[in-house]
Design an enzyme around this catalytic site. Structure first.
Site, mmCIF file in Angstrom:
data_model
loop_
_atom_site.group_PDB
_atom_site.id
_atom_site.type_symbol
_atom_site.label_atom_id
_atom_site.label_comp_id
_atom_site.label_asym_id
_atom_site.label_seq_id
_atom_site.Cartn_x
_atom_site.Cartn_y
_atom_site.Cartn_z
ATOM 1 N N HIS A 18 -11.577 34.430 -42.797
ATOM 2 C CA HIS A 18 -10.755 35.296 -42.022
ATOM 3 C C HIS A 18 -11.111 35.758 -40.492
ATOM 4 C CE1 HIS A 18 -7.634 35.714 -45.573
ATOM 5 N NE2 HIS A 18 -8.956 34.528 -46.137
ATOM 6 N N ASP A 108 -4.982 41.653 -40.586
ATOM 7 C CA ASP A 108 -5.186 40.293 -41.678
ATOM 8 C C ASP A 108 -4.266 40.562 -42.526
ATOM 9 O OD1 ASP A 108 -7.305 37.836 -42.056
ATOM 10 O OD2 ASP A 108 -6.521 38.026 -43.998
#
Length: 455
Positions: A18, A108
């Protein structure tokens, strides 16, 4: 008086899969489009983000410390989802201090609860999706799928179809979506519902790689979204967001070993940053299959246990002339792009998949957790980049099947086709992010939209 510098804030998630795309996205916005970028980072992520983004010209950091959350282990999705609910207040306060400067807030996809904080301040909010377009389709379709049946996916025998996608056997869905009686299932369902309310979703993929899934997201979006969603997020394929091979990287022994191997002869084996999720028995079967294949191999086998004890007796001695078991950190992109590397046995994490694509390497798919099974299914059946072993119970792969899959990739007819496809996609990936490429054009148009809001 000139217009002010356009400015975005970014809230990443834990895990290198991520963090790396978040930093690569920030690089492009800062270097190519002149944006100032502020990372809003919990303490668990601060050091990694600062290290990865240290060379960027206009990157700022706003540390977000919430004492009772700072000490929680964030390597568990349940903990992270729960923490995001509590971060909404502090994030709203942080965004409030930047509100007059910001053109957009980028989060995210694991951080969807924060959409409620930014929406309250009327700040346009975009999700950075670090998963495949096919996985994103099923995330947006989750609410509809949930309402269509009371049965858990793990109890279904057949396939599941989402609008615009090929039917996929239920066993290829992520573990977290398999059992609707588990708390994590419902946390993921809430997160998926919140994603539907974002202004846009930035996808770490490109048109030629996932044309079918991207087309489904754009042309059949309202069939994927729940009926209660009026508009839904705009879709922006902007990938691949990966690090370029670093010519200045440390020359490790594993790369020097590759230098001595024939071109396109080595099978690279890696299951991500750790190998803990392969059982000792499965590790031994993999070793015996690699040995029987006859091909050179570079195997990244990191473990908190004695690695030699995980391997079959005498394995390292028998394969010392053509195999290397590497037990420390390995520079994956330089290995994948090395002329000697001919194939990749991969867990199908999306970052590793994109790194393989940009290196022009075909994959023996070996998914282990999370969305990797979905990625593996589409790599084999839709993208045409993978060879799939014949799975036994509980995704077991015996040594004979390891040998067969490796040989098929390196010398078989299916292998010839996936190698050709890999070469095509390598060129497509390069073009996508070059001037005039599909991903570059999408990101340039979005940057212009954000700059207009800043002026």
């Amino acid at each position: 008086m000139g217009s002010r510098t356009p400015h975005i804030a970014v809230f990443p998630s834990w895990g290198m899969g991520h963090l790396l795309p978040s930093v690569e996205f920030a690089k492009r916005m800062s270097i190519h489009h002149g944006f100032a970028v502020t990372f809003i980072t919990p303490p668990a992520l601060t050091a990694d983000i600062r290290s990865l983004a240290s060379s960027l010209p206009d990157i700022r950091f706003l540390d977000l410390s919430v004492p009772h959350l700072d000490s929680l282990p964030m390597n568990d999705p349940s903990t992270w989802f729960a923490a995001m609910e509590e971060y909404k207040g502090p994030v709203k306060h942080a965004l409030g201090s930047l509100k007059d400067e910001l053109s957009a807030f980028v989060i995210d996809f694991f951080c969807a609860p924060l959409i409620e904080a930014s929406t309250a301040l009327n700040i346009p909010t975009y999700v950075l999706s670090t998963v495949s377009a096919s996985r994103l389709c099923f995330m947006l379709f989750h609410d509809t799928l949930h309402s269509q049946t009371t049965e858990s996916l793990k109890d279904m025998d057949g396939a599941v179809t989402a609008p615009g996608l090929p039917s996929m056997p239920s066993r290829y869905f992520p573990n977290a979506m398999q059992d609707r009686t588990q708390p994590l299932y419902h946390l993921l369902l809430r997160n998926s519902r919140l994603l539907c309310t974002a202004d846009g979703i930035l996808m770490n993929t490109f048109h030629d790689l996932e044309s079918g899934s991207i087309r489904a997201l754009i042309e059949r979006k309202h069939e994927l979204l729940p009926k209660w969603v009026k508009k839904g997020p705009e879709i922006y394929p902007i990938g691949p967001l990966i690090r370029c091979p670093d010519a200045g990287h440390e020359k490790r022994d594993c790369l020097e070993w590759l230098d001595r191997q024939p071109d396109a002869s080595v099978m690279f084996v890696s299951f991500g940053s750790t190998n803990w999720f392969l059982s000792p028995d499965q590790t031994r079967e993999l070793a015996l299959g690699l040995e029987a294949s006859g091909y050179p191999f570079l195997w990244v086998l990191r473990s908190d246990k004695d690695v030699s004890a995980l391997l079959p007796p005498g394995f390292e001695m028998r394969t010392r002339d053509r195999g290397l078991v590497w037990t420390s950190w390995a520079p994956q992109i330089p290995i994948l792009s090395h002329p000697a590397t001919g194939g990749f046995v991969s867990h199908c994490g999306w970052n590793s998949t994109l790194e393989s694509v940009t290196s022009g390497l075909p994959i023996v798919v070996w998914p282990v957790r999370a969305e990797q099974k979905t990625n593996a299914f589409f790599l084999v059946n839709e993208i045409g980049l993978g060879i799939e072993p014949e799975w036994g119970p509980n995704w077991w792969v015996g040594k004979d099947e390891v040998e067969r899959a490796v040989r098929e990739l390196m010398e078989g007819e299916k292998g010839r086709k996936v190698r050709m496809r890999a070469a095509e996609l390598k060129e497509s990936a390069r073009k996508a992010v070059a001037a005039g490429g599909s991903s570059m054009d999408v990101l340039t148009a979005l940057a212009a939209q954000w700059k207009n809001r800043a002026s």
